[in-house]
Write a protein that holds these residues in place. Sequence first.
Motif, mmCIF file in Angstrom:
data_model
loop_
_atom_site.group_PDB
_atom_site.id
_atom_site.type_symbol
_atom_site.label_atom_id
_atom_site.label_comp_id
_atom_site.label_asym_id
_atom_site.label_seq_id
_atom_site.Cartn_x
_atom_site.Cartn_y
_atom_site.Cartn_z
ATOM 1 N N LYS A 157 2.322 -12.022 -4.656
ATOM 2 C CA LYS A 157 3.410 -11.660 -3.740
ATOM 3 C C LYS A 157 3.714 -10.163 -3.784
ATOM 4 O O LYS A 157 4.011 -9.550 -2.763
ATOM 5 N N ILE A 158 3.651 -9.572 -4.971
ATOM 6 C CA ILE A 158 3.861 -8.128 -5.098
ATOM 7 C C ILE A 158 2.814 -7.370 -4.290
ATOM 8 O O ILE A 158 3.137 -6.437 -3.537
ATOM 9 N N LEU A 159 1.548 -7.780 -4.418
ATOM 10 C CA LEU A 159 0.471 -7.100 -3.692
ATOM 11 C C LEU A 159 0.599 -7.306 -2.179
ATOM 12 O O LEU A 159 0.360 -6.372 -1.395
ATOM 13 N N LYS A 160 0.987 -8.495 -1.774
ATOM 14 C CA LYS A 160 1.172 -8.771 -0.351
ATOM 15 C C LYS A 160 2.304 -7.916 0.216
ATOM 16 O O LYS A 160 2.185 -7.335 1.298
ATOM 17 N N LYS A 161 3.408 -7.824 -0.516
ATOM 18 C CA LYS A 161 4.548 -7.009 -0.085
ATOM 19 C C LYS A 161 4.168 -5.534 -0.051
ATOM 20 O O LYS A 161 4.554 -4.800 0.868
ATOM 21 N N TYR A 162 3.394 -5.090 -1.026
ATOM 22 C CA TYR A 162 2.934 -3.694 -1.054
ATOM 23 C C TYR A 162 2.145 -3.379 0.214
ATOM 24 O O TYR A 162 2.375 -2.353 0.857
ATOM 25 N N ASP A 163 1.202 -4.257 0.550
ATOM 26 C CA ASP A 163 0.396 -4.042 1.753
ATOM 27 C C ASP A 163 1.259 -4.026 3.010
ATOM 28 O O ASP A 163 1.040 -3.221 3.912
ATOM 29 N N LYS A 164 2.252 -4.898 3.055
ATOM 30 C CA LYS A 164 3.121 -4.972 4.229
ATOM 31 C C LYS A 164 3.975 -3.711 4.368
ATOM 32 O O LYS A 164 4.067 -3.129 5.446
ATOM 33 N N VAL A 165 4.580 -3.266 3.277
ATOM 34 C CA VAL A 165 5.455 -2.085 3.306
ATOM 35 C C VAL A 165 4.670 -0.820 3.602
ATOM 36 O O VAL A 165 5.108 0.043 4.366
ATOM 37 N N HIS A 166 3.476 -0.684 3.018
ATOM 38 C CA HIS A 166 2.684 0.535 3.168
ATOM 39 C C HIS A 166 1.636 0.447 4.279
ATOM 40 O O HIS A 166 0.855 1.390 4.452
ATOM 41 N N CYS A 167 1.643 -0.664 5.022
ATOM 42 C CA CYS A 167 0.666 -0.858 6.114
ATOM 43 C C CYS A 167 -0.750 -0.523 5.638
ATOM 44 O O CYS A 167 -1.454 0.288 6.231
ATOM 45 N N SER A 168 -1.149 -1.139 4.541
ATOM 46 C CA SER A 168 -2.457 -0.849 3.954
ATOM 47 C C SER A 168 -3.141 -2.136 3.518
ATOM 48 O O SER A 168 -2.589 -3.223 3.650
ATOM 49 N N VAL A 169 -4.333 -1.979 2.988
ATOM 50 C CA VAL A 169 -5.063 -3.103 2.399
ATOM 51 C C VAL A 169 -5.352 -2.820 0.927
ATOM 52 O O VAL A 169 -6.188 -3.474 0.323
ATOM 53 N N ASN A 170 -4.650 -1.847 0.368
ATOM 54 C CA ASN A 170 -4.874 -1.470 -1.033
ATOM 55 C C ASN A 170 -4.562 -2.616 -1.992
ATOM 56 O O ASN A 170 -5.210 -2.752 -3.033
ATOM 57 N N GLY A 171 -3.569 -3.434 -1.648
ATOM 58 C CA GLY A 171 -3.250 -4.590 -2.481
ATOM 59 C C GLY A 171 -4.400 -5.574 -2.528
ATOM 60 O O GLY A 171 -4.738 -6.108 -3.587
ATOM 61 N N ARG A 172 -5.000 -5.816 -1.377
ATOM 62 C CA ARG A 172 -6.148 -6.721 -1.318
ATOM 63 C C ARG A 172 -7.330 -6.153 -2.095
ATOM 64 O O ARG A 172 -8.039 -6.875 -2.800
ATOM 65 N N ILE A 173 -7.535 -4.853 -1.974
ATOM 66 C CA ILE A 173 -8.619 -4.192 -2.711
ATOM 67 C C ILE A 173 -8.377 -4.299 -4.217
ATOM 68 O O ILE A 173 -9.292 -4.588 -4.987
ATOM 69 N N PHE A 174 -7.124 -4.106 -4.629
ATOM 70 C CA PHE A 174 -6.772 -4.220 -6.041
ATOM 71 C C PHE A 174 -7.025 -5.631 -6.554
ATOM 72 O O PHE A 174 -7.540 -5.816 -7.657
ATOM 73 N N LYS A 175 -6.674 -6.630 -5.748
ATOM 74 C CA LYS A 175 -6.903 -8.019 -6.154
ATOM 75 C C LYS A 175 -8.396 -8.287 -6.343
ATOM 76 O O LYS A 175 -8.800 -8.975 -7.282
ATOM 77 N N THR A 176 -9.213 -7.726 -5.466
ATOM 78 C CA THR A 176 -10.672 -7.860 -5.592
ATOM 79 C C THR A 176 -11.162 -7.214 -6.889
ATOM 80 O O THR A 176 -12.013 -7.769 -7.580
#
Length: 155
Positions: free
Chosen positions: A71-90
């Motif tokens: 949820k933290i990574l999903k919220k990060y991506d939403k707030v920053h309009c990025s995919v960095n959270g998804r990349i971090f999860k990978t």
Amino acid sequence: MFFSELKEEASDIAGCFSSSVRHLIHLHAPNIMQKYFISWSQCFTSNQQATAQECRLLIEYVAMNAIAIRKILKKYDKVHCSVNGRIFKTKMLAEHIELLQSPWLMELGALYINFNISNGRKQVVGGPFSCDLSATEPIMTLTLPDSVKLEYNLV
């Protein structure tokens, strides 16, 4: 900075979880001398239910932390309009920090199922783990509190 701190927290959680599971499994896969003393002491007390409860608490611990990180990574991506959270999860998956893919979680699930079946139940009902050994490829399923189901191939 954010991702390095999150990675450190995830590593700490994974380390704490794996050492707790290792300790719990070690208690139930003892050497011959320990087996003798454990079987002798079980004449006086039965801690099987307490161990099953400890398994369940560890499963809940890792599930809640994994959900929180997701949820933290999903919220990060939403707030920053990025995919960095998804990349971090990978990256977490590649570095074996992803909690829900831990082999220790699968070992703990098997121990949890074993305790519940050895307590006289034919199948585990209402627990986080279930197992289907009749399929062509046996599968163990983990149901998370947010209704997400993860399947682990037992082959």
